[in-house]
Design an enzyme around this catalytic site. Structure first.
Site, PDB file in Angstrom:
ATOM      1  N   ASP A  84       0.861  -1.167   0.000  1.00 40.75           N
ATOM      2  CA  ASP A  84       0.000   0.000   0.000  1.00 40.75           C
ATOM      3  C   ASP A  84       0.908   1.231   0.000  1.00 40.75           C
ATOM      4  O   ASP A  84       2.135   1.133   0.121  1.00 40.75           O
ATOM      5  CB  ASP A  84      -0.950  -0.045   1.218  1.00 40.75           C
ATOM      6  CG  ASP A  84      -2.187   0.801   0.988  1.00 40.75           C
ATOM      7  OD1 ASP A  84      -3.195   0.561   1.661  1.00 40.75           O
ATOM      8  OD2 ASP A  84      -2.141   1.697   0.116  1.00 40.75           O
TER       9      ASP A  84
HETATM   10  C1  GLC Z   1      -4.540   4.126  -0.175  1.00 42.04           C
HETATM   11  C2  GLC Z   1      -5.374   2.950   0.279  1.00 42.04           C
HETATM   12  C3  GLC Z   1      -5.444   1.826  -0.725  1.00 42.04           C
HETATM   13  C4  GLC Z   1      -5.378   2.392  -2.136  1.00 42.04           C
HETATM   14  C5  GLC Z   1      -4.005   2.999  -2.308  1.00 42.04           C
HETATM   15  C6  GLC Z   1      -3.840   3.622  -3.708  1.00 42.04           C
HETATM   16  O1  GLC Z   1      -3.788   4.608   0.897  1.00 42.04           O
HETATM   17  O2  GLC Z   1      -5.050   2.384   1.544  1.00 42.04           O
HETATM   18  O3  GLC Z   1      -6.665   1.107  -0.478  1.00 42.04           O
HETATM   19  O4  GLC Z   1      -5.585   1.362  -3.087  1.00 42.04           O
HETATM   20  O5  GLC Z   1      -3.716   3.981  -1.321  1.00 42.04           O
HETATM   21  O6  GLC Z   1      -4.718   4.694  -3.854  1.00 42.04           O
END
Ligand code: GLC
Length: 744
Positions: A289
């Site tokens: 993430d």
């Molecule tokens: C965010 C979220 C994740 C998302 C990623 C990209 O922090 O936790 O669910 O897919 O970043 O946007």
């Protein structure tokens, strides 16, 4: 009239068992592997690390823009993947740099959070989960993928499958609620919808199962907080949906921000190697993430970014989202022997395989057809699908004196901050959705004999609008009041200690209830809410979540009775925050609640039971259940390996005892009465959504498998133990009929 007794016995084989047998984890072909090896052999170390690097583009006033320097990174082969870049024109511009200005012309992946629709926005995932309609859920994901892939994208960061029992955590809106069985079936449906018939089709995207793992169980319901529980509990209640998604063929996995058992997910060999690779046989790639490698320094398990990168690669992270750590340090770590060339090469293989699977090397611009984009986004068929899924997602929580459906002759007072609102209807994580495309509730009810007043705002203490609301209420036959949450208070980083309705909304509703006119409350929210006053005083309550582009039409369809509501709650609604976590599949404890005894597991200031439980939802008709019958009183499973049927089926006859046709979600729960570890008082193991005409009866049968009766035993093995089981069937977790069987 003689009631129709068409007792058509429908023997329903447990399709999910067959689907499970048919579904397989993603497996690259030999041809793909050969092409990967050829390309890998030509790559420099910098180019390899570039394939393990994912950067976001910026958001300008008119949409995504590219941050200065990223184009140079792409040219150098130092960035092989982008996210938050979409539209055919923008993707084509960036893909052109990769395939025409780099040495090896390796196409880029383009990822985006297409969580519940791209341009045509569907109900939030928690709302869709309330439909218990796997076909509808798959259809929703299919439309989302069709639109997103027409806009240049080939990878979505979905489905989010995190089980959660804690509505203080705002991200419950993105998931499928509290139950591992329902969550697993929905995870499968979403992966199939996203990835379509096969990867490589122009309307197929890579799915990304997130957030691995256990992100939905943060202490205190506070986002990003520590997750810690026994491995048995983790495996039984939290891991199944991730595994179901992998078994459905999900191509990628995203690590979660949290630590589990003291190790951050992005550095956990237990999660990323032992579970994901060795036990589940996952062969796709793992992306982190957002900067979650960097965050392992803050977790305090490494001293600096470089060590964080080494921990991540050694644990099994293939791609670094936005951290820039692999790009900055992997070469040095390799030189120091902290990581190996083999690890880097294997991570690159996993990424390249999926770029080949998508067909990007044959045609890097296959997702960049402007004509297709124009004809696909917000297509009428997509809007129709969104309306259909939205209707199915609505849960009727209360309907005293059958005040619903509305009658055409009634004078309606439409009130509330969400009655004439579009901006909140697409909810959070709304992709490329535009709330201006939405149908508001007021628009959905257009043509009715109706007056409108806002009454109050979505937050704040201004009560000046109450008077006008009460005035039109006095002139009406029935009041429809739309209240709930702003879209930005459920979702990421929105944990709350109070989950009532913000501002003076509940007060407005209670003032309207004092008029004595029937009051229908339409809730629009991203999470279970605590609304004791409304629950007690309103005549009818519809839980409509955030239903997306066609919200107003879908709610109107239900209010008018054009669609008989069939939703069931995928997550318990607490009576008060003090109960949290409150969920249906709890353990008995040694002192289960007994109203006649002080010394039992209870609160002295609140009931143990939720306001509305998992699996609950009313209809405009009514259903009756016979007591379930089992095919045998005693079954033997000797010699039958786990996952095979234990030759026990349970059947029940469900009847529509009302005046209108309706769909019922027939739910199957089991209880293992004695186990070597404590067992939940009930656990969902099957469901069927069936349509019954007035007076119609139908037999529904569930075939039980050994897996259905198995659990993580005291010796940590997964399996069944002989003994007695209660098999329960009903239309809600708190309304079941039971039959006891013995398994030897
Ligand atoms: C965010 C979220 C994740 C998302 C990623 C990209 O922090 O936790 O669910 O897919 O970043 O946007």
């Amino acid at each position: 009239m003689q009631s129709i007794k068409s007792l058509s016995t429908t023997v329903i084989v447990l399709l999910c068992c067959l689907t499970g047998l048919l579904a397989q984890p993603y497996r690259p072909s030999a041809a793909i592997n050969a092409r990967v090896e050829t390309l890998l052999s030509k790559m420099t170390l910098e180019e390899k690390i570039g394939q393990l690097t994912l950067y976001t583009t910026d958001w300008g006033s008119t949409g995504p823009t590219i941050r200065e320097g990223y184009k140079d990174d792409i040219r150098k082969g130092a960035c092989g993947n982008l996210f938050n870049s979409h539209s055919t024109a923008f993707v084509r511009e960036l893909q052109k740099v990769a395939v025409e200005e780099t040495r090896l012309k390796i196409p880029l992946l383009f990822g985006f959070d297409v969580i519940h629709g791209y341009k045509t926005i569907f109900p939030i995932p928690l709302g869709e989960a309330a439909s218990w309609d796997l076909e509808a859920i798959e259809k929703s994901a299919r439309v989302a993928s069709t639109e997103a892939s027409a806009a240049g994208l080939n990878w979505t960061f979905a489905p989010m499958v995190d089980i959660s029992r804690d509505p203080r955590w705002g991200r419950v809106m993105e998931g499928a609620g509290e139950d591992p069985y329902l969550g697993s079936r929905i995870a499968e449906a979403r992966v199939k919808g996203i990835q379509g018939k096969k990867l490589g089709d122009p309307d197929a995207m890579l799915a990304c199962v997130k957030h691995f793992a256990g992100y939905g169980a943060p202490m205190g319901g506070r986002d990003y907080n520590t997750v810690d529980m026994s491995e048995k509990y983790f495996r039984e209640f939290y891991l199944p949906p991730y595994q179901a998604a992998i078994n459905a063929g999900a191509a990628t996995v995203m690590t979660s921000f949290n630590d589990y058992d003291g190790i951050p997910a992005s550095g956990s060999k237990f999660l990323l190697d032992q579970i994901l690779r060795k036990e589940w046989g996952f062969e796709g790639f793992v992306v982190t993430d957002y900067t979650s490698i960097n965050e392992m320094v803050m977790h305090g398990v490494v001293a600096n970014d470089k060590e964080a990168g080494e921990l991540a690669l050694n644990a099994g992270v293939d791609m670094d989202m936005q951290g820039g750590i692999y790009q900055a340090y992997l070469k040095k770590s390799l030189q120091e022997g902290k990581v190996t060339q083999a690890q880097i090469d294997e991570a690159v293989r996993r990424v390249l395989r999926l770029k080949f699977e998508l067909g990007l090397f044959e045609d890097p611009y296959k997702f960049c057809n402007a004509e297709r984009e124009k004809n696909t986004l917000l297509a009428p068929a997509h809007r129709a699908a969104a309306r259909e899924v939205a209707r199915k997602s609505i849960v009727l929580l209360k309907n005293d004196q059958e005040v619903l459906p509305l009658k055409p002759s009634q004078k309606i007072a439409l009130i509330g901050p969400l009655a004439d609102n579009k901006t909140e209807l697409i909810g959070n994580w709304n992709g490329a959705g535009n709330f201006n495309d939405c149908v508001s509730l007021k628009e959905g009810l257009s043509g009715a004999n109706m007056q409108y007043a806002k009454g109050c705002e979505l937050d704040g203490a201004d009560r000046s609008g109450f008077q006008e609301a009460l005035r039109i209420a006095g002139q009406s036959d029935i009041i429809v009041v739309a209240v709930g949450e702003k879209a930005n208070i459920s979702g990421e980083a929105t944990s709350k200690t109070q989950i009532n309705l913000p501002g003076v909304q509940e007060e407005l509703v209670l003032e309207l209830c004092k008029t004595g006119k029937p009051v229908v409350v339409v809730l629009m929210n991203g999470r279970p809410v605590v609304i004791p006053g409304i629950a007690e005083k309103a005549n009818a309550i519809l839980e409509t979540w955030w239903l997306g582009t066609e919200a107003g039409n879908a709610i109107a369809d239900v209010l008018w009775g054009k669609y008989n509501p069939s939703g069931k709650l995928p997550m318990s609604f607490p009576r008060s925050e003090g109960q949290i976590p409150v969920f249906y599949n709890e353990k008995s404890t040694g002192r289960p609640f007994d109203p006649n005894s002080k010394w039992t597991s209870k609160y002295i200031d609140e009931s143990n039971s939720p306001q509305w439980p998992f699996g609950y939802g009313l209809s405009y008709t009514s259903f009756a259940y016979t007591t379930p019958k089992a095919s045998v009183e005693t079954a033997t499973t000797r010699g039958i390996p786990s996952g095979k049927q234990v030759k026990v089926w349970v059947s029940v006859t469900v009847s529509n005892t009302g005046k209108v046709a309706g769909e019922e979600v027939v739910q199957l729960y089991i209880r293992d009465l004695v186990g070597s570890t404590t067992r939940p008082v009930k656990a969902l193991k099957g469901f069927r959504k069936i349509m019954l005409q007035p007076g119609e009866s139908r037999e529904v049968r569930f075939d039980l498998t050994a897996d259905d009766l198995s659990f993580y035993r005291s010796d940590n093995t997964f399996g069944m133990e002989p003994g007695e089981f209660d098999i329960m069937v009903g239309g809600s977790s708190n309304d079941v009929k039971s039959v006891r069987i013995r398994v030897n």
